[in-house]
Design a protein around this motif. Structure first.
Motif: not given
Length: 131
Positions: A59-63
């Motif tokens: 999730r945070e990598a995508a952001a």
């Protein structure tokens, strides 16, 4: 201290594929995730923490615009066998990515601070039967 309660969750290029792994669909990876854990309460507690970290890495990598090729999170811990109080949970993260090492380190730091299940465990919780 009893450290028998080891678990591994993994996806992508770091996905565990041995005969002891169980595979599940996953929101952020087309090929799903693998879980290697025994089915005991202690293992499931540690699996909740490791699974949350893996999910939040994606999730945070995508952001942040970071492409993850693979992720593996291993968690372990034990219990005081007289009180069954947890002796704590430790986890390690392996990430495969073409992003610079500094970006991956930053991502892991973010996830360590925002992952919901580890945060809940760190703060403690009551567990109460209601019926």
């Amino acid at each position: 201290m009893d450290d028998r309660f080891n678990v591994i969750v993994s996806a992508g290029s770091l996905k565990v594929t041995d005969e002891h792994a169980v595979h599940f669909p996953h929101r952020w990876t087309p090929e799903g995730v693998s879980v290697r854990a025994d089915f005991t309460g202690g293992h499931l507690l540690h699996l909740a923490a490791a699974g949350c970290v893996l999910n939040d890495l994606y999730r945070e990598a995508a952001a942040l615009g970071i492409e993850l090729l693979g992720v593996r999170v291993s968690a372990a811990g034990g219990f005081d066998i007289e009180s069954w109080r947890s002796t704590g949970i430790t986890y390690t993260v392996d990430v495969s990515s073409t992003a610079p090492a500094g970006s991956i380190a930053h991502l892991i730091d973010i996830v360590d601070s925002v992952a919901e299940i580890p945060r809940a465990i760190r703060r403690g919780a009551t567990v109460q039967r209601i019926s």
